[in-house]
Every structure is written in structure tokens, then in C-alpha cells.
Write a protein that holds these residues in place. Structure first.
Motif, PDB file in Angstrom:
ATOM      1  N   LEU A  50      -7.516   8.508  -7.927  1.00  0.00           N
ATOM      2  CA  LEU A  50      -6.740   9.645  -8.455  1.00  0.00           C
ATOM      3  C   LEU A  50      -5.507   9.973  -7.620  1.00  0.00           C
ATOM      4  O   LEU A  50      -4.860  10.988  -7.857  1.00  0.00           O
ATOM      5  CB  LEU A  50      -7.623  10.899  -8.603  1.00  0.00           C
ATOM      6  N   CYS A  51      -5.180   9.137  -6.655  1.00  0.00           N
ATOM      7  CA  CYS A  51      -3.944   9.302  -5.881  1.00  0.00           C
ATOM      8  C   CYS A  51      -2.844   8.540  -6.606  1.00  0.00           C
ATOM      9  O   CYS A  51      -2.951   7.323  -6.788  1.00  0.00           O
ATOM     10  CB  CYS A  51      -4.135   8.752  -4.470  1.00  0.00           C
ATOM     11  N   PRO A  52      -1.786   9.207  -7.042  1.00  0.00           N
ATOM     12  CA  PRO A  52      -0.748   8.510  -7.809  1.00  0.00           C
ATOM     13  C   PRO A  52      -0.062   7.395  -7.029  1.00  0.00           C
ATOM     14  O   PRO A  52       0.316   6.375  -7.609  1.00  0.00           O
ATOM     15  CB  PRO A  52       0.241   9.620  -8.181  1.00  0.00           C
ATOM     16  N   TYR A  53       0.081   7.566  -5.715  1.00  0.00           N
ATOM     17  CA  TYR A  53       0.731   6.529  -4.904  1.00  0.00           C
ATOM     18  C   TYR A  53      -0.184   5.313  -4.734  1.00  0.00           C
ATOM     19  O   TYR A  53       0.278   4.170  -4.774  1.00  0.00           O
ATOM     20  CB  TYR A  53       1.132   7.098  -3.547  1.00  0.00           C
ATOM     21  N   CYS A  54      -1.458   5.562  -4.544  1.00  0.00           N
ATOM     22  CA  CYS A  54      -2.431   4.465  -4.464  1.00  0.00           C
ATOM     23  C   CYS A  54      -2.505   3.724  -5.785  1.00  0.00           C
ATOM     24  O   CYS A  54      -2.525   2.484  -5.830  1.00  0.00           O
ATOM     25  CB  CYS A  54      -3.817   5.002  -4.099  1.00  0.00           C
ATOM     26  N   ARG A  55      -2.547   4.494  -6.855  1.00  0.00           N
ATOM     27  CA  ARG A  55      -2.600   3.898  -8.191  1.00  0.00           C
ATOM     28  C   ARG A  55      -1.404   2.999  -8.434  1.00  0.00           C
ATOM     29  O   ARG A  55      -1.555   1.861  -8.912  1.00  0.00           O
ATOM     30  CB  ARG A  55      -2.646   5.000  -9.236  1.00  0.00           C
ATOM     31  N   SER A  56      -0.225   3.480  -8.103  1.00  0.00           N
ATOM     32  CA  SER A  56       0.990   2.706  -8.316  1.00  0.00           C
ATOM     33  C   SER A  56       0.968   1.416  -7.497  1.00  0.00           C
ATOM     34  O   SER A  56       1.346   0.343  -7.992  1.00  0.00           O
ATOM     35  CB  SER A  56       2.217   3.540  -7.943  1.00  0.00           C
ATOM     36  N   PHE A  57       0.496   1.500  -6.249  1.00  0.00           N
ATOM     37  CA  PHE A  57       0.460   0.317  -5.392  1.00  0.00           C
ATOM     38  C   PHE A  57      -0.532  -0.708  -5.920  1.00  0.00           C
ATOM     39  O   PHE A  57      -0.234  -1.899  -5.974  1.00  0.00           O
ATOM     40  CB  PHE A  57       0.093   0.709  -3.960  1.00  0.00           C
ATOM     41  N   HIS A 184     -11.912   5.563  12.433  1.00  0.00           N
ATOM     42  CA  HIS A 184     -11.760   4.799  13.678  1.00  0.00           C
ATOM     43  C   HIS A 184     -10.571   3.850  13.651  1.00  0.00           C
ATOM     44  O   HIS A 184     -10.432   3.003  14.538  1.00  0.00           O
ATOM     45  CB  HIS A 184     -13.043   4.027  13.983  1.00  0.00           C
ATOM     46  N   LEU A 185      -9.732   3.994  12.646  1.00  0.00           N
ATOM     47  CA  LEU A 185      -8.520   3.180  12.631  1.00  0.00           C
ATOM     48  C   LEU A 185      -7.643   3.512  13.840  1.00  0.00           C
ATOM     49  O   LEU A 185      -7.526   4.675  14.247  1.00  0.00           O
ATOM     50  CB  LEU A 185      -7.712   3.446  11.354  1.00  0.00           C
ATOM     51  N   TYR A 186      -7.037   2.478  14.404  1.00  0.00           N
ATOM     52  CA  TYR A 186      -6.068   2.697  15.495  1.00  0.00           C
ATOM     53  C   TYR A 186      -4.875   1.783  15.259  1.00  0.00           C
ATOM     54  O   TYR A 186      -5.038   0.567  15.211  1.00  0.00           O
ATOM     55  CB  TYR A 186      -6.698   2.409  16.855  1.00  0.00           C
ATOM     56  N   PRO A 187      -3.691   2.365  15.111  1.00  0.00           N
ATOM     57  CA  PRO A 187      -3.409   3.804  15.069  1.00  0.00           C
ATOM     58  C   PRO A 187      -4.081   4.485  13.865  1.00  0.00           C
ATOM     59  O   PRO A 187      -4.423   3.828  12.889  1.00  0.00           O
ATOM     60  CB  PRO A 187      -1.880   3.858  14.931  1.00  0.00           C
ATOM     61  N   LYS A 188      -4.221   5.794  13.955  1.00  0.00           N
ATOM     62  CA  LYS A 188      -4.823   6.576  12.876  1.00  0.00           C
ATOM     63  C   LYS A 188      -3.982   6.469  11.606  1.00  0.00           C
ATOM     64  O   LYS A 188      -2.754   6.375  11.663  1.00  0.00           O
ATOM     65  CB  LYS A 188      -4.921   8.053  13.279  1.00  0.00           C
ATOM     66  N   HIS A 189      -4.657   6.497  10.471  1.00  0.00           N
ATOM     67  CA  HIS A 189      -3.899   6.484   9.225  1.00  0.00           C
ATOM     68  C   HIS A 189      -3.251   7.858   9.031  1.00  0.00           C
ATOM     69  O   HIS A 189      -3.804   8.897   9.400  1.00  0.00           O
ATOM     70  CB  HIS A 189      -4.803   6.103   8.047  1.00  0.00           C
ATOM     71  N   LEU A 190      -2.059   7.840   8.471  1.00  0.00           N
ATOM     72  CA  LEU A 190      -1.270   9.064   8.308  1.00  0.00           C
ATOM     73  C   LEU A 190      -1.221   9.534   6.862  1.00  0.00           C
ATOM     74  O   LEU A 190      -0.968  10.710   6.603  1.00  0.00           O
ATOM     75  CB  LEU A 190       0.163   8.825   8.814  1.00  0.00           C
ATOM     76  N   TYR A 191      -1.437   8.607   5.948  1.00  0.00           N
ATOM     77  CA  TYR A 191      -1.343   8.920   4.517  1.00  0.00           C
ATOM     78  C   TYR A 191      -1.991   7.773   3.760  1.00  0.00           C
ATOM     79  O   TYR A 191      -2.464   6.794   4.365  1.00  0.00           O
ATOM     80  CB  TYR A 191       0.118   9.086   4.080  1.00  0.00           C
ATOM     81  N   VAL A 192      -2.003   7.898   2.464  1.00  0.00           N
ATOM     82  CA  VAL A 192      -2.477   6.802   1.613  1.00  0.00           C
ATOM     83  C   VAL A 192      -1.415   6.521   0.541  1.00  0.00           C
ATOM     84  O   VAL A 192      -0.704   7.443   0.132  1.00  0.00           O
ATOM     85  CB  VAL A 192      -3.838   7.151   0.947  1.00  0.00           C
ATOM     86  N   PRO A 193      -1.289   5.265   0.135  1.00  0.00           N
ATOM     87  CA  PRO A 193      -2.054   4.110   0.598  1.00  0.00           C
ATOM     88  C   PRO A 193      -1.679   3.721   2.027  1.00  0.00           C
ATOM     89  O   PRO A 193      -0.520   3.832   2.421  1.00  0.00           O
ATOM     90  CB  PRO A 193      -1.658   3.019  -0.391  1.00  0.00           C
ATOM     91  N   TRP A 194      -2.684   3.274   2.767  1.00  0.00           N
ATOM     92  CA  TRP A 194      -2.488   2.810   4.142  1.00  0.00           C
ATOM     93  C   TRP A 194      -2.865   1.328   4.167  1.00  0.00           C
ATOM     94  O   TRP A 194      -4.012   0.966   3.938  1.00  0.00           O
ATOM     95  CB  TRP A 194      -3.380   3.599   5.093  1.00  0.00           C
ATOM     96  N   VAL A 195      -1.868   0.488   4.428  1.00  0.00           N
ATOM     97  CA  VAL A 195      -2.058  -0.954   4.342  1.00  0.00           C
ATOM     98  C   VAL A 195      -1.939  -1.562   5.736  1.00  0.00           C
ATOM     99  O   VAL A 195      -1.013  -1.235   6.482  1.00  0.00           O
ATOM    100  CB  VAL A 195      -1.018  -1.597   3.404  1.00  0.00           C
ATOM    101  N   THR A 196      -2.890  -2.437   6.069  1.00  0.00           N
ATOM    102  CA  THR A 196      -2.831  -3.135   7.353  1.00  0.00           C
ATOM    103  C   THR A 196      -2.877  -4.642   7.129  1.00  0.00           C
ATOM    104  O   THR A 196      -3.523  -5.131   6.205  1.00  0.00           O
ATOM    105  CB  THR A 196      -3.992  -2.732   8.285  1.00  0.00           C
ATOM    106  N   VAL A 197      -2.168  -5.367   7.986  1.00  0.00           N
ATOM    107  CA  VAL A 197      -2.204  -6.826   8.010  1.00  0.00           C
ATOM    108  C   VAL A 197      -2.688  -7.237   9.392  1.00  0.00           C
ATOM    109  O   VAL A 197      -2.048  -6.897  10.394  1.00  0.00           O
ATOM    110  CB  VAL A 197      -0.813  -7.428   7.715  1.00  0.00           C
TER     111      VAL A 197
END
Length: 240
Positions: A50-57, A184-197
């Protein structure tokens, strides 16, 4: 020295030389290294329903992983928790978009657990997110259940398995595990979507995740064989 003894000595020396050349440590290392496949790139999405930014991504960007050969070099993980929180001591879950979000996050978690193949559970999650569901603050509506059931049918996924996962409380347990991972993410997530590689956040460059994946992958010969829409066109410096 007789001729027969000389011949025997020469044969012995030749045997020792051949044996050493075939058992050389360098030769063995070279052979072993030739069979080592480069590790896949770890791509993780921390999101919430239900997050519009997550949905779009998910619908517009992440789907490219499945529309190309990119999945050949990626280990994809979806983590449906996002900005949700839980309150001790009972670990009551509070979601940013209300009970509907908590409900769908749990449904997503169940699907990921039951069908760990990303090709399978992504189709289901994509279908749900692609509905453009309205956000409500009250308890989860019958409409939410109808949507995921329709998507499970469309994806060939057993509705009963998902419902049993949710009703038994196992889905909630999965969700709390995702909460711990996200916290426990490091660095901490700041918003969503939060993508890591490879566990490194992309911050606001998350829509350019393909470039980061291609730069992180070690076997350049392989990604040169991937469709031109992926690594060939996306191989550039992330800062360029």
C-alpha cells in the motif's frame, strides 16, 4: 652401465617428470579456479504494501529483472516490513498504512515462504501491487482478501496454503523476523522503498539498480551476453 639399465633409468626419469607436471599445485589451482562460478549479486528490496512509491518501483522497475535475463546474475530478496513497528511486550504490529497494510504484508511474507522461487512469489506480489489498492485506516477489508485470492489463482498458487499460513499465526512470525532484519540494517533504512546491492544501500538512486548490479557482478563476459536492455546498456559508473 648396460643398455637395459640405461633404458630403465630413462623411463623412470620420464615417469617422474610426467607425474610431477600433472600433480603440480599450480596446475591443480588453475583447474579448480576454472570451475569457480562468480557469485551472484545480492539485490534486496525492503518495502511495504500500500506504499505508492514501493508499488511504483515494483510494477515499473523491479519487474525488469524478470523481463530480461538479469535474474541469472541476481539473488533477489523481498522483505515486506518497511516502516512498520511493533510495540512490546506483546509485539503488537503497527503499520504506516493501517491494518490493510499489516494484513497484506503478512500475505506477502507467507507467499515468499511457501514459494521461495522469486519467479513464483514475485508474480503474486506484482499482481497485488498492480491493483492500485486504496488505503484505508480501518481493519483489513474483504476487498484486500479478494484481491490476493484472485492473484493467487492467476499465479497458480494454492489459496489454502496462504490462508493457513496467515490464520495459524505463522505469517505473523515471519513478519516479525523481517522486522528484526530491517531493524538491523546498517546503515539504517531511511524510507521505502529501500534497495540494497550486496548489502549497500542505493539511497535515492534505487531506480538505477541495474547499473549497480552490473557494476557489482564480476563475470563481465557473462553480462555481455545478457540482453542489451540490461547490463550492456547499463554498464556505466553509478556516479556518471
Amino acid at each position: 652401465m648396460s643398455f637395459s639399465k640405461l633404458l630403465s633409468l630413462l623411463l623412470l626419469v620420464n615417469f617422474i617428470f610426467i607425474y610431477q607436471s600433472h600433480s603440480s599445485p599450480d596446475n591443480n589451482v588453475t583447474k579448480a579456479q576454472s570451475h569457480i562460478k562468480p557469485k551472484k549479486v545480492h539485490l534486496s528490496l525492503y518495502y511495504e504494501s500500500l506504499c505508492p512509491y514501493c508499488r511504483s518501483f515494483i510494477v515499473s522497475q523491479l519487474v525488469k529483472v524478470f523481463n530480461t535475463d538479469l535474474l541469472n546474475i541476481i539473488n533477489l530478496r523481498l522483505v515486506p516490513w518497511g516502516n512498520a513497528q511493533y510495540v512490546k511486550p506483546n509485539k503488537t504490529i503497527i503499520c504506516q498504512h493501517g491494518e490493510d497494510e499489516c494484513y497484506l504484508n503478512t500475505i506477502h511474507a507467507c507467499a515468499i515462504s511457501i514459494w521461495p522461487d522469486p519467479r513464483k512469489h514475485f508474480n503474486f506480489i506484482y499482481c497485488i501491487e498492480n491493483q492500485g489498492l486504496p488505503i484505508k485506516d480501518n481493519q483489513h477489508s474483504d476487498g484486500m482478501e479478494a484481491v490476493w485470492k484472485a492473484c493467487s489463482a492467476r499465479s497458480g498458487m494454492d489459496q489454502k496454503l496462504i490462508k493457513d499460513c496467515y490464520d495459524s499465526g505463522y505469517g505473523r512470525k515471519l513478519l516479525l523476523q523481517y522486522a528484526t532484519e530491517t531493524d538491523h540494517l546498517y546503515p539504517k533504512h531511511l524510507y521505502v522503498p529501500w534497495v540494497t546491492v550486496n548489502n549497500q544501500p542505493l539511497y535515492d538512486k534505487y531506480e538505477d539498480f541495474i547499473t549497480y548490479v552490473c557494476n557489482a557482478y564480476k563475470d563481465k563476459d557473462l553480462w555481455r551476453n545478457i540482453e542489451a536492455t540490461t547490463c550492456d546498456r547499463s554498464h556505466k559508473s553509478p556516479n556518471s
